[in-house]
Motif scaffolding. Structure first.
Motif, PDB file in Angstrom:
ATOM      1  N   SER A 278       7.072  -6.730   3.710  1.00 21.91           N
ATOM      2  CA  SER A 278       5.671  -7.053   3.464  1.00 21.91           C
ATOM      3  C   SER A 278       5.308  -6.552   2.076  1.00 21.91           C
ATOM      4  O   SER A 278       5.699  -5.449   1.685  1.00 21.91           O
ATOM      5  CB  SER A 278       4.780  -6.385   4.512  1.00 21.91           C
ATOM      6  OG  SER A 278       3.415  -6.501   4.145  1.00 21.91           O
ATOM      7  N   ASN A 279       4.578  -7.345   1.327  1.00 23.24           N
ATOM      8  CA  ASN A 279       4.168  -6.912  -0.013  1.00 23.24           C
ATOM      9  C   ASN A 279       2.665  -7.018  -0.234  1.00 23.24           C
ATOM     10  O   ASN A 279       2.182  -6.815  -1.340  1.00 23.24           O
ATOM     11  CB  ASN A 279       4.903  -7.715  -1.084  1.00 23.24           C
ATOM     12  CG  ASN A 279       4.555  -9.200  -1.059  1.00 23.24           C
ATOM     13  OD1 ASN A 279       4.094  -9.717  -0.042  1.00 23.24           O
ATOM     14  ND2 ASN A 279       4.781  -9.884  -2.166  1.00 23.24           N
ATOM     15  N   VAL A 287      -1.880  -0.743  -2.752  1.00 23.71           N
ATOM     16  CA  VAL A 287      -0.786  -0.163  -1.962  1.00 23.71           C
ATOM     17  C   VAL A 287      -0.489   1.261  -2.435  1.00 23.71           C
ATOM     18  O   VAL A 287      -0.501   1.547  -3.628  1.00 23.71           O
ATOM     19  CB  VAL A 287       0.475  -1.043  -2.089  1.00 23.71           C
ATOM     20  CG1 VAL A 287       1.652  -0.425  -1.325  1.00 23.71           C
ATOM     21  CG2 VAL A 287       0.197  -2.451  -1.595  1.00 23.71           C
ATOM     22  N   GLY A 306       6.138  -3.983  -2.482  1.00 25.15           N
ATOM     23  CA  GLY A 306       6.965  -4.067  -1.292  1.00 25.15           C
ATOM     24  C   GLY A 306       7.845  -2.856  -1.040  1.00 25.15           C
ATOM     25  O   GLY A 306       7.366  -1.756  -0.791  1.00 25.15           O
ATOM     26  N   THR A 323       4.408  -2.786   3.918  1.00 22.64           N
ATOM     27  CA  THR A 323       3.991  -2.769   2.521  1.00 22.64           C
ATOM     28  C   THR A 323       4.150  -1.362   1.945  1.00 22.64           C
ATOM     29  O   THR A 323       3.745  -0.380   2.560  1.00 22.64           O
ATOM     30  CB  THR A 323       2.520  -3.200   2.412  1.00 22.64           C
ATOM     31  OG1 THR A 323       2.308  -4.343   3.217  1.00 22.64           O
ATOM     32  CG2 THR A 323       2.144  -3.493   0.983  1.00 22.64           C
TER      33      THR A 323
END
Length: 409
Positions: A278-279, A287, A306, A323
């Protein structure tokens, strides 16, 4: 030209773990080339390194009567190279933020921390220089570095022709193919950036390549693969499925379906079939990544971010990564569910049953077999590096993280 030495900045190297567990900062790949390879071509010399003691056997230091010490996190530019060629003995360059960029001296230095203590006339260098300070700097810089390296590698040279009648190429002037490469029934779209296909690369049927992207010597792109822009695949990798804005260093495999996005994978890694990353977070917030410096998550400021996977790490089929996940050196991840967002080096397990320490002798044996599969020798230097990392991560070094920390961040 003075003897070139690329040094690990002591404030930057820890921020680039887990990749700098197994290499100097300058041996990190960003774009088509490693940072050291960029300097070697631009200055027409072979650099040596100031790095951690346990890495110095593989990356030795060579000194002379006149030495140019350059920060290994700097990606060279024309302006910086020109300035370094005129840097007088006893002069140093610093960035506007105070980062030591380079020092020309006749002193012999073996530790980077000693450089700032030497007598020097300091000059501020104001021009912008791409600097790899954080893990996410790699994916932020990769597209531009592909384009820069493409110009460096192809200037004055002629690409091999595309002879396959079933391959469709858009903007062929931005495509360069080295000798021995094979392209079959593929789509190459270089309208938004160059595509570099290295020596003896195989691009299999049905693959789509969107530039800027690059594929190092001996790499295989499996059929029906989607290689999206800003992707760098190092030499002797095997890749398939969908990859976007990601870097694979060398000798690694992602040969099956699955998505790898905004990620960096070290050497000698293998992603099992159906491994996905997941990014992008569901709430579109920035993130956070585990920091080896603070031992806590740090905000990358990026919406897309990611997986960052150290050397010799492997995943089982169907593995999923959340992520902003950081996985250390020589980790074996398998099973269902999402593993923690930080997995220390030499861990073995998965999300459901948890992790235990990966037995050192077993890990060394598997690494030796991986080298053998690529007809390379796993020598004493490689083994001693892995043993030292095991000690650092598992035996109480400042970077050690206890297994109790293996919870989702």
């Amino acid at each position: 030209m003075s003897n070139l030495v690329l040094f690990d900045d002591p404030t930057i190297r820890p921020a680039l773990l887990p990749f700098t567990f197994t290499r100097p900062v300058a041996d990190i790949r960003v774009g088509i080339l490693t940072i050291a390879e960029k300097w070697a071509i631009r200055l027409d010399t072979t650099p040596s390194f100031i790095t951690e003691t346990y890495l110095s056997g593989k990356y030795p230091l060579q000194t002379a009567t006149s030495n140019l010490y350059v920060n290994g996190a700097l990606c060279p530019t024309d302006e910086l190279v020109d300035r370094l060629k005129t840097l007088a003995l006893g002069e140093s360059l610093i960035s506007p933020s105070g980062l030591l960029m380079a020092l020309h001296t006749d002193y012999v230095v073996k530790e980077a921390a000693q450089l700032t203590d030497l007598p020097q006339h300091t000059i501020t260098f104001d021009a912008m220089v791409p600097t790899i300070r954080h893990l996410w700097s790699l994916i932020a810089a990769n597209g531009i570095q592909i384009q820069s390296d493409f110009v460096l590698l192809t200037a004055g040279r002629q690409s091999q022709p595309i002879t396959d009648p079933f391959t469709r190429c858009y903007a062929p002037e931005n495509v360069f193919i080295e000798e021995g490469a094979i392209v079959r029934a593929a789509i190459l779209n270089a309208e938004d950036g160059p595509i570099y296909i290295g020596k003896d690369v195989i691009i299999s049927e049905g693959s789509v390549l969107i530039g800027p992207c690059s594929f190092g010597e001996g790499t295989m792109v499996h059929y029906n693969s989607s290689m999206r822009k800003n992707t760098s695949v190092g030499p002797y990798c095997k890749v398939g499925g969908e990859i976007g804005n990601s870097i694979l260093f060398a000798n690694s495999g992602k040969g099956h379906e699955g998505y790898l996005g905004d990620s960096v994978v070290g050497e000698w890694c293998n992603l099992g079939a159906g491994t996905n990353t997941s990014n992008l977070k569901n709430d579109y917030s920035t993130v956070k990544l585990h920091s080896y410096v603070t031992k806590n998550p740090v905000d990358t400021g990026r919406m897309f971010c990611g997986l960052f996977m150290g050397d010799f790490t492997k995943t089982g089929i169907g593995t999923m990564f959340n992520t902003g996940t950081v996985v250390g050196v020589n980790v074996n991840v398998f099973g269902t569910g999402l593993p923690p967002k930080y997995v220390p080096s030499f861990s073995w397990g998965g999300a459901i049953d948890g992790f235990m320490t990966y037995r050192l002798e077993k890990a060394v044996q598997v690494a030796r077999e991986a080298f053998k599969r690529r007809n390379q020798a796993f020598d004493g230097q490689e083994e001693s590096i892995l043993r030292e990392i095991f000690t650092i991560e598992r035996m109480g070094s400042p970077h050690n993280t206890p297994l109790s920390f293996l919870t989702d961040l």
